[in-house]
Scaffold this motif. Structure first.
Motif, short mmCIF file in Angstrom:
data_model
loop_
_atom_site.label_atom_id
_atom_site.label_comp_id
_atom_site.label_asym_id
_atom_site.label_seq_id
_atom_site.Cartn_x
_atom_site.Cartn_y
_atom_site.Cartn_z
N TRP A 103 2.93 9.98 1.67
CA TRP A 103 4.09 9.37 0.99
C TRP A 103 4.18 9.74 -0.50
O TRP A 103 5.11 9.35 -1.19
N PHE A 108 4.42 1.32 2.20
CA PHE A 108 3.42 0.29 2.52
C PHE A 108 3.61 -0.16 3.98
O PHE A 108 2.64 -0.33 4.71
N GLU A 144 -8.43 4.04 3.49
CA GLU A 144 -7.73 4.95 4.39
C GLU A 144 -6.22 4.84 4.19
O GLU A 144 -5.50 5.85 4.15
N GLN A 145 -5.73 3.62 4.04
CA GLN A 145 -4.28 3.42 3.80
C GLN A 145 -3.89 4.02 2.45
O GLN A 145 -2.82 4.61 2.31
N VAL A 196 2.16 2.46 6.37
CA VAL A 196 0.70 2.57 6.55
C VAL A 196 0.07 1.27 7.08
O VAL A 196 -1.08 1.29 7.52
N THR A 197 0.82 0.16 7.02
CA THR A 197 0.24 -1.10 7.51
C THR A 197 0.92 -1.62 8.76
O THR A 197 0.41 -2.56 9.39
N GLY A 218 -7.13 -0.18 -3.63
CA GLY A 218 -5.86 -0.80 -3.25
C GLY A 218 -5.16 -1.50 -4.41
O GLY A 218 -4.23 -2.27 -4.21
N LEU A 246 -4.73 -3.22 0.57
CA LEU A 246 -4.70 -1.95 1.32
C LEU A 246 -6.10 -1.32 1.26
O LEU A 246 -6.77 -1.36 0.22
N ASP A 247 -6.54 -0.74 2.40
CA ASP A 247 -7.90 -0.20 2.42
C ASP A 247 -7.89 1.29 2.01
O ASP A 247 -6.82 1.90 1.89
N GLN A 298 -3.58 7.69 2.97
CA GLN A 298 -2.31 8.04 3.64
C GLN A 298 -1.13 7.91 2.69
O GLN A 298 -0.21 8.72 2.72
N LEU A 299 -1.16 6.88 1.87
CA LEU A 299 -0.06 6.70 0.91
C LEU A 299 0.05 7.91 0.01
O LEU A 299 1.14 8.39 -0.29
#
Ligand SMILES: Cc1ncc(COP(=O)(O)O)c(C=O)c1O
Length: 438
Positions: free
Chosen positions: A399, A426, A390-391, A429-430, A407, A387-388, A394-395
């Motif tokens: 979330w 997950f 940015e993800q 965001v992906t 990550g 996961l990058d 967001q997590l």
């Protein structure tokens, strides 16, 4: 020799201390800059401050049970009880090198009971402030005694364990990197790792993770370890193992020590092992560890031990007793040792179960078979999800799921109560599934 006044020339005079509201500060420490917060401890603080009931801590670097609670191993509770019932237990200082029966049991655990290194007394061992203290003592020892040359540099994996470079730099050692991880395949960058070991100066120092590499969760296979060892032997590199997860990675103490024991069998002129009991006994706060320095002769090991005692004396004087007594009670009792092995299987087994559950949920969601296979291929407490940043943001923000910016997930933060939610997050965001049942 430098005089006092020569040594102090770089410290500003009172007139140059930084000012505060126009008034010159009188403190000689007024120029101390603010240090950045430790990223790991900052993440825990952010998690604690989050009031959302669904929040999940996947940053935690310590084992959690299925209720997301710290787990005191049953065998550790037993050892604790035995110590409490020991009438003549006192709070005297331990010897500078540490508790004798703990030191010898720790050597056997790392190198194996029948190791010629132990029979020939070719290892100097010091009890340390957990794995961090062992790494630091080893680094200070190398800074002081490793011969000056272009090879006096410690190579660490890229990416490194978060505290390796700070520890080595604090001991004033130069550092470099060896490639370790390929993001596209989420696996070991073996060819570049090997070719780097072939091209760095002969006699370099190479810091290796004995098992359960942190942060990637990617370990070499035995065949890859053999090739790494053979190149390092040929190039006269010095192996410095960081062993923070013996028994915790696979549930098998011998399997997790395989790489160290293989290197030890090749008779390197010198080999260091920083051993931690934080994870495999759950003795995190008791700061229980060892530094082992292996040589080819008993007489040299004796001299090395004497110098390490000098370093220990100025740093901590003598090591703390409690954790070493707990570990020693278990390591030196065949019955408790067997119970410990079973407790280790409980911890590592739960982690394997959670890896499988998360993968299964993510892949079943939208027909993404194999897309999350790295979750089960990696080993130990940590997993590099891919996961990058940015993800990861967001997590956290959308979330309430907390993991480090690279990550990395601490799998022990997962449990049957939150794994579906984490998979959904997950997936969210992906766009790779996460809503199916397992
Ligand atoms: C790779 C590695 N080395 C060393 C340590 C040091 O741990 P401790 O000082 O708590 O034994 C850790 C802890 O997370 C680790 O992951």
């Amino acid at each position: 020799m430098a005089t006092n006044s020569e040594q102090h020339t770089s410290i500003p005079t009172t007139a140059t201390y930084s000012s505060n509201g126009g008034q010159a500060s009188q403190s000689p420490l007024a120029g101390v800059p603010q240090a950045p917060k430790d990223p790991m401890f900052g993440l825990s603080a952010a998690y604690r401050a989050d009031t959302d009931p669904k929040k999940v801590d996947l940053g935690v670097g310590a084992y959690r049970d299925n209720n997301a609670k710290p787990w005191v191993m049953p065998v550790v509770k037993k050892a604790d009880e035995i110590l409490r019932q020991t009438p003549d237990l006192n709070h005297e200082y331990l010897p500078i090198a540490g508790l004798n029966e703990y030191l010898s049991a720790s050597q056997q655990l790392v190198f194996g009971e029948d190791s010629p290194i132990l029979k020939d007394h070719r290892v100097a061992t010091m009890q340390t402030i957990s794995g961090t203290g062992a790494l630091h003592l080893g680094a200070r020892f190398l800074h002081k005694f490793f011969p000056e040359s272009e090879a006096k540099r410690v190579y660490v994996s890229s990416p490194p364990y978060v505290n390796h470079l700070p520890i080595l730099h604090d001991a004033r050692l130069e550092t470099g990197f060896y490639p370790y991880y390929t993001p596209t395949t989420k696996s070991l960058d073996f060819e570049n790792l090997l070719s780097t070991l072939e091209t760095i100066p002969r006699n370099s120092i190479v810091l290796l993770h004995a098992c359960a590499h942190n942060p990637t969760g990617v370990d070499p296979t035995q065949s890859q370890w053999r090739q790494i060892a053979s190149v390092m032997r040929e190039r006269h590199h010095l192996p410095f193992f960081d062993s923070a997860y013996q028994g915790f990675a696979s549930g098998d103490l011998d399997a997790d020590a395989w790489a160290i024991r293989h290197f030890a069998s090749l008779d390197f002129p010198a080999l260091l092992v920083a051993q931690s009991y934080a994870k495999n006994f759950g003795l995190y706060g008791e700061r229980t560890g060892c530094l082992h320095v292996v040589t080819q002769e008993a007489e040299l090991a004796g001299r090395i031990g004497s110098q390490m005692e000098k370093l220990q004396r100025v740093n901590i004087s003598t090591p703390p007793a409690y954790g070493a007594r707990i570990a020693s009670t278990i390591l030196n009792s065949p019955a408790l040792f067997a119970e410990w092995q079973s407790d280790l299987k409980t911890m590592s087994g739960r982690i394997v179960e959670m890896r499988k559950a998360l993968r299964s949920l993510l892949e079943n969601g939208k027909g993404g078979e194999g897309k999350w296979k790295h979750l089960t291929e990696q080993t130990g407490m940590f997993c590099y999800t891919g996961l990058d940043p940015e993800q990861v943001r967001q997590l956290r923000e959308q979330w309430h799921v907390y993991l480090t910016g690279d990550g990395r997930v601490s799998v022990s933060g997962l449990n049957w109560g939150n794994v579906r939610y984490v998979a959904e997050a997950f997936g969210g965001v992906t766009g790779k599934g996460g809503r199916a049942r397992i």
